[in-house]
Motif scaffolding. Structure first.
Motif, mmCIF file in Angstrom:
data_model
loop_
_atom_site.group_PDB
_atom_site.id
_atom_site.type_symbol
_atom_site.label_atom_id
_atom_site.label_comp_id
_atom_site.label_asym_id
_atom_site.label_seq_id
_atom_site.Cartn_x
_atom_site.Cartn_y
_atom_site.Cartn_z
ATOM 1 N N ALA A 170 0.845 -1.189 0.000
ATOM 2 C CA ALA A 170 0.000 0.000 0.000
ATOM 3 C C ALA A 170 0.882 1.239 0.000
ATOM 4 N N THR A 171 0.578 2.184 -0.877
ATOM 5 C CA THR A 171 1.321 3.442 -0.973
ATOM 6 C C THR A 171 0.528 4.551 -0.299
ATOM 7 N N PHE A 172 1.242 5.430 0.415
ATOM 8 C CA PHE A 172 0.582 6.519 1.130
ATOM 9 C C PHE A 172 1.559 7.673 1.294
ATOM 10 N N SER A 173 1.089 8.789 1.817
ATOM 11 C CA SER A 173 1.913 9.979 2.010
ATOM 12 C C SER A 173 2.338 10.096 3.462
ATOM 13 N N GLY A 174 3.513 10.669 3.682
ATOM 14 C CA GLY A 174 3.965 10.895 5.044
ATOM 15 C C GLY A 174 3.005 11.794 5.794
ATOM 16 N N GLY A 175 2.745 11.487 7.042
ATOM 17 C CA GLY A 175 1.770 12.239 7.822
ATOM 18 C C GLY A 175 0.377 11.675 7.733
ATOM 19 N N GLN A 176 0.152 10.738 6.786
ATOM 20 C CA GLN A 176 -1.142 10.065 6.677
ATOM 21 C C GLN A 176 -1.042 8.664 7.272
ATOM 22 N N PRO A 177 -2.089 8.192 7.929
ATOM 23 C CA PRO A 177 -2.050 6.832 8.465
ATOM 24 C C PRO A 177 -2.259 5.794 7.371
ATOM 25 N N VAL A 178 -1.742 4.605 7.609
ATOM 26 C CA VAL A 178 -1.966 3.484 6.699
ATOM 27 C C VAL A 178 -2.367 2.279 7.552
ATOM 28 N N ARG A 179 -3.318 1.503 7.073
ATOM 29 C CA ARG A 179 -3.789 0.332 7.811
ATOM 30 C C ARG A 179 -3.104 -0.920 7.259
ATOM 31 N N VAL A 180 -2.497 -1.681 8.156
ATOM 32 C CA VAL A 180 -1.750 -2.883 7.781
ATOM 33 C C VAL A 180 -2.453 -4.100 8.375
ATOM 34 N N PRO A 181 -2.729 -5.139 7.582
ATOM 35 C CA PRO A 181 -3.387 -6.329 8.126
ATOM 36 C C PRO A 181 -2.461 -7.100 9.059
ATOM 37 N N ARG A 182 -3.023 -7.955 9.857
ATOM 38 C CA ARG A 182 -2.236 -8.795 10.774
ATOM 39 C C ARG A 182 -1.164 -9.551 9.980
ATOM 40 N N GLN A 183 0.063 -9.553 10.507
ATOM 41 C CA GLN A 183 1.187 -10.196 9.841
ATOM 42 C C GLN A 183 1.641 -11.434 10.616
ATOM 43 N N GLY A 184 2.248 -12.365 9.893
ATOM 44 C CA GLY A 184 2.683 -13.609 10.507
ATOM 45 C C GLY A 184 4.165 -13.673 10.784
ATOM 46 N N ASP A 185 4.907 -12.609 10.441
ATOM 47 C CA ASP A 185 6.337 -12.572 10.722
ATOM 48 C C ASP A 185 6.781 -11.112 10.817
ATOM 49 N N SER A 186 8.092 -10.901 10.899
ATOM 50 C CA SER A 186 8.631 -9.546 11.068
ATOM 51 C C SER A 186 9.251 -9.014 9.783
ATOM 52 N N SER A 187 8.784 -9.471 8.626
ATOM 53 C CA SER A 187 9.388 -9.094 7.349
ATOM 54 C C SER A 187 8.829 -7.794 6.755
ATOM 55 N N LEU A 188 8.004 -7.083 7.488
ATOM 56 C CA LEU A 188 7.385 -5.865 6.980
ATOM 57 C C LEU A 188 8.457 -4.828 6.610
ATOM 58 N N LEU A 189 8.320 -4.221 5.433
ATOM 59 C CA LEU A 189 9.264 -3.221 4.941
ATOM 60 C C LEU A 189 8.556 -1.902 4.683
ATOM 61 N N LEU A 190 9.290 -0.809 4.905
ATOM 62 C CA LEU A 190 8.785 0.535 4.646
ATOM 63 C C LEU A 190 9.725 1.221 3.662
ATOM 64 N N ASP A 191 9.200 1.583 2.486
ATOM 65 C CA ASP A 191 9.994 2.230 1.455
ATOM 66 C C ASP A 191 9.704 3.724 1.410
ATOM 67 N N VAL A 192 10.756 4.511 1.199
ATOM 68 C CA VAL A 192 10.622 5.939 0.911
ATOM 69 C C VAL A 192 10.903 6.098 -0.573
ATOM 70 N N GLU A 193 9.906 6.588 -1.325
ATOM 71 C CA GLU A 193 10.006 6.616 -2.774
ATOM 72 C C GLU A 193 9.942 8.040 -3.324
ATOM 73 N N ASP A 194 10.709 8.272 -4.380
ATOM 74 C CA ASP A 194 10.648 9.510 -5.138
ATOM 75 C C ASP A 194 9.970 9.209 -6.475
ATOM 76 N N LYS A 195 9.106 10.115 -6.932
ATOM 77 C CA LYS A 195 8.358 9.861 -8.157
ATOM 78 C C LYS A 195 9.269 9.652 -9.354
ATOM 79 N N ASP A 196 10.409 10.364 -9.366
ATOM 80 C CA ASP A 196 11.318 10.280 -10.506
ATOM 81 C C ASP A 196 12.439 9.260 -10.293
#
Length: 252
Positions: A170-196
């Protein structure tokens, strides 16, 4: 088989089906029973519930119940054998609920159990559990024109509560909340992306959550506030109960 009927019509239909074709002399274990459910009043986050259960013939059915301003009681005909019962804010018809890649997790609340009505009727007031984590992510880096993307390896669950493996993104903007479903491990990643330029940095946010003691097996998931400070190379994780700070390791 998915049936969309009003709660009040289902009450009448349930009572009719319960006694049709059954006599005192018959083996009543073969007769259907009634499951009565007590639901709360409607709210901003709770307006419709989907009830998935086995009908008297043993087939899975999903009923839609629109909640009212006041608490409501509904009734459904069920088999007298044990059956899986799932009550949720999303439909579990077909055995489970899966989030499509690219979509944010909905406000998912679920009650699940193995039920059995021993007599002619039983009453249950289900307590729904929160099956998502709301993450509020802030960037203290001064960077602009960037977006955030959260990625995980679990994208839903079946009606018994077993997590379904699959890519959650799921893509979102900084300062906005994002809802993440229940996870079964600790592999969750957070990317900071630039449009270009694409992905600028990627953080193993699931590992930091694990180190902080976040429990993905909790009956109802807690929400988390996450603050990333690139200048100081730190990440702050905060819930209602605790707060932890870590030096961040950049995976990209």
């Amino acid at each position: 088989m998915w049936q969309r009927r009003s709660c009040f019509l289902l009450i009448l239909a349930s009572l009719t089906l319960l006694f049709f074709g059954c006599t005192v002399k018959e083996d009543r274990t073969l007769c259907p029973a009634v499951l009565r459910l007590g639901f709360p009043s409607a709210s901003d986050s709770l307006s419709v519930l989907y009830v998935t259960l086995d009908n008297p013939s043993g087939e899975e059915t999903t009923h839609t119940c629109t909640l009212e301003p006041l608490p409501v009681q509904v009734s459904y005909p069920v088999t007298r054998e044990k059956f899986p019962l799932c009550i949720a804010t999303e439909s579990f018809a077909g055995g489970g609920f899966r989030i499509k890649e690219g979509r944010e997790c909905p406000r998912l609340f679920v009650y699940k159990a193995t039920a059995r009505v021993g007599g002619e009727a039983a009453f249950l007031s289900p307590s729904l559990r929160k099956e998502y984590c709301r993450m509020d992510v802030r960037l203290e880096s001064g960077q602009r024109n960037v977006s955030l993307c959260i990625r995980g390896n679990y994208c839903g669950m079946d009606k018994s509560g077993k997590l379904l493996p699959g890519r959650y993104r799921a893509t979102f903007s900084g300062g906005q909340p994002v809802r993440v479903p229940r996870q079964g491990d600790s592999s969750l990643l957070l990317d900071v992306e630039d449009k270009d330029e694409g992905v600028l940095r990627s953080f193993a946010i699931g590992e930091y959550l694990a180190k902080a003691g976040y429990d993905w097996n909790s009956p109802s998931l807690e929400d988390v506030e996450i603050t990333l400070n690139f200048a100081e190379s730190t990440v702050s994780l905060k819930t209602k109960l605790w707060e932890h700070n870590f030096t961040i390791a950049i995976t990209l």
